[in-house]
Design an enzyme around this catalytic site. Structure first.
Site, PDB file in Angstrom:
ATOM      1  N   ASP A 108      47.729  47.390  39.555  1.00 20.63           N
ATOM      2  CA  ASP A 108      48.109  46.381  38.570  1.00 20.63           C
ATOM      3  C   ASP A 108      49.287  46.949  37.779  1.00 20.63           C
ATOM      4  O   ASP A 108      50.421  46.932  38.255  1.00 20.63           O
ATOM      5  CB  ASP A 108      46.860  46.106  37.721  1.00 20.63           C
ATOM      6  N   PHE A 157      43.936  36.792  37.785  1.00 20.62           N
ATOM      7  CA  PHE A 157      42.800  37.687  37.609  1.00 20.62           C
ATOM      8  C   PHE A 157      41.848  37.466  38.778  1.00 20.62           C
ATOM      9  O   PHE A 157      41.330  36.383  39.012  1.00 20.62           O
ATOM     10  CB  PHE A 157      42.090  37.517  36.268  1.00 20.62           C
ATOM     11  N   ASP A 164      35.731  43.356  39.696  1.00 16.59           N
ATOM     12  CA  ASP A 164      34.785  42.767  38.749  1.00 16.59           C
ATOM     13  C   ASP A 164      35.439  41.987  37.613  1.00 16.59           C
ATOM     14  O   ASP A 164      36.620  42.191  37.289  1.00 16.59           O
ATOM     15  CB  ASP A 164      33.960  43.874  38.113  1.00 16.59           C
TER      16      ASP A 164
HETATM   17  P1  IMP Z   1      46.156  49.648  36.551  1.00 16.38           P
HETATM   18  O1  IMP Z   1      45.951  51.020  35.996  1.00 16.38           O
HETATM   19  O2  IMP Z   1      46.639  48.689  35.491  1.00 16.38           O
HETATM   20  O3  IMP Z   1      47.034  49.606  37.767  1.00 16.38           O
HETATM   21  O4  IMP Z   1      44.747  49.026  36.987  1.00 16.38           O
HETATM   22  C1  IMP Z   1      43.613  49.780  37.085  1.00 16.38           C
HETATM   23  C2  IMP Z   1      42.354  49.009  37.329  1.00 16.38           C
HETATM   24  O5  IMP Z   1      42.307  47.757  36.629  1.00 16.38           O
HETATM   25  C3  IMP Z   1      42.120  48.615  38.782  1.00 16.38           C
HETATM   26  O6  IMP Z   1      41.713  49.699  39.569  1.00 16.38           O
HETATM   27  C4  IMP Z   1      41.047  47.563  38.605  1.00 16.38           C
HETATM   28  O7  IMP Z   1      39.778  48.157  38.469  1.00 16.38           O
HETATM   29  C5  IMP Z   1      41.444  46.878  37.298  1.00 16.38           C
HETATM   30  N1  IMP Z   1      42.122  45.592  37.567  1.00 16.38           N
HETATM   31  C6  IMP Z   1      43.442  45.325  37.538  1.00 16.38           C
HETATM   32  N2  IMP Z   1      43.687  44.029  37.851  1.00 16.38           N
HETATM   33  C7  IMP Z   1      42.470  43.470  38.084  1.00 16.38           C
HETATM   34  C8  IMP Z   1      42.050  42.130  38.476  1.00 16.38           C
HETATM   35  O8  IMP Z   1      42.831  41.179  38.701  1.00 16.38           O
HETATM   36  N3  IMP Z   1      40.711  41.959  38.609  1.00 16.38           N
HETATM   37  C9  IMP Z   1      39.796  42.956  38.410  1.00 16.38           C
HETATM   38  N4  IMP Z   1      40.146  44.205  38.060  1.00 16.38           N
HETATM   39  C10 IMP Z   1      41.475  44.454  37.898  1.00 16.38           C
HETATM   40 MG    MG Z   2      37.556  47.240  36.974  1.00 23.03          MG
END
Ligand code: IMP
Ligand code: MG
Length: 182
Positions: A108, A157, A164
């Protein structure tokens, strides 16, 4: 977590990636890994909790020996862009003896994974690659590119197949959009 089954179903807006599409891509990636890592000591690291479903299907699409490890990591982004990562469950293997593949559920902002990659590289793996089920490039805050991304998705999302909303919906066998309005 909400335990009402009707409410649970009403929040599943639409299927974004079907069970069949996921299976097909995983078979492809599994074949690639089996070929690329033949005769190499391979360690698959699943980043919990989100990637446990993906990782468990991925390892069963691989027909060469491999080990599996788990890691729980949370990133805290303060005022600086780099942030910090807290690892509450760590890999036990000596990484200098393995070719490592990180299996991630979704990239993300890229914060968590970029910090995890940095930490793992310090342990000198023979090689390190990142394979992510989903990629939301529009949301990226730090530079983080997966070596393989099975599906690129828009900024929605997403729930299901390990992902989750408030710890629910991980058990859906497909990837769906969560209905934030309903
Ligand atoms: P990041 O560090 O922002 O890249 O995201 C880390 C974590 O956020 C991911 O490993 C997911 O567990 C959670 N995440 C990000 N986007 C989503 C989504 O659309 N749905 C559910 N979990 C998300
Ligand atoms: Mg999560």
């Amino acid at each position: 977590m909400d335990f009402n089954a009707v409410e649970f179903k009403s929040k599943i807006k639409s299927v974004v990636i079907s069970e069949e599409e996921i299976k097909r891509k995983i078979r492809e990636v599994g074949r690639w890994i089996s070929d690329e890592y033949k005769d190499k000591p391979l360690l698959i690291i699943s980043i919990l909790k989100g990637s446990f479903v993906f990782a468990s299907d991925l390892i069963r699409a691989i027909d060469i020996p491999c080990e599996v490890a788990f890691m729980v990591a949370k990133s805290y982004s303060g005022s600086t862009s780099c942030g910090e990562v807290k690892i509450s469950l760590d890999v036990e293997q000596d990484l200098s003896k393995y070719h490592v593949i990180i299996a991630e559920d979704i990239i993300d902002t890229g914060r968590t994974l970029s910090l995890v990659v940095e930490k793992l590289k310090e342990r000198n793996p023979l090689s390190l690659k990142v394979i992510t089920l989903l990629d939301k490039p529009d949301r990226r805050v730090v530079k983080m590119d997966a070596d393989i991304s099975l599906f690129t998705i828009p900024d929605l999302f997403i729930i299901g197949y390990g992902l989750d909303y408030n710890d629910a919906y991980r058990n859906l066998p497909y990837v769906a959009e969560y209905d934030e309005g309903a």
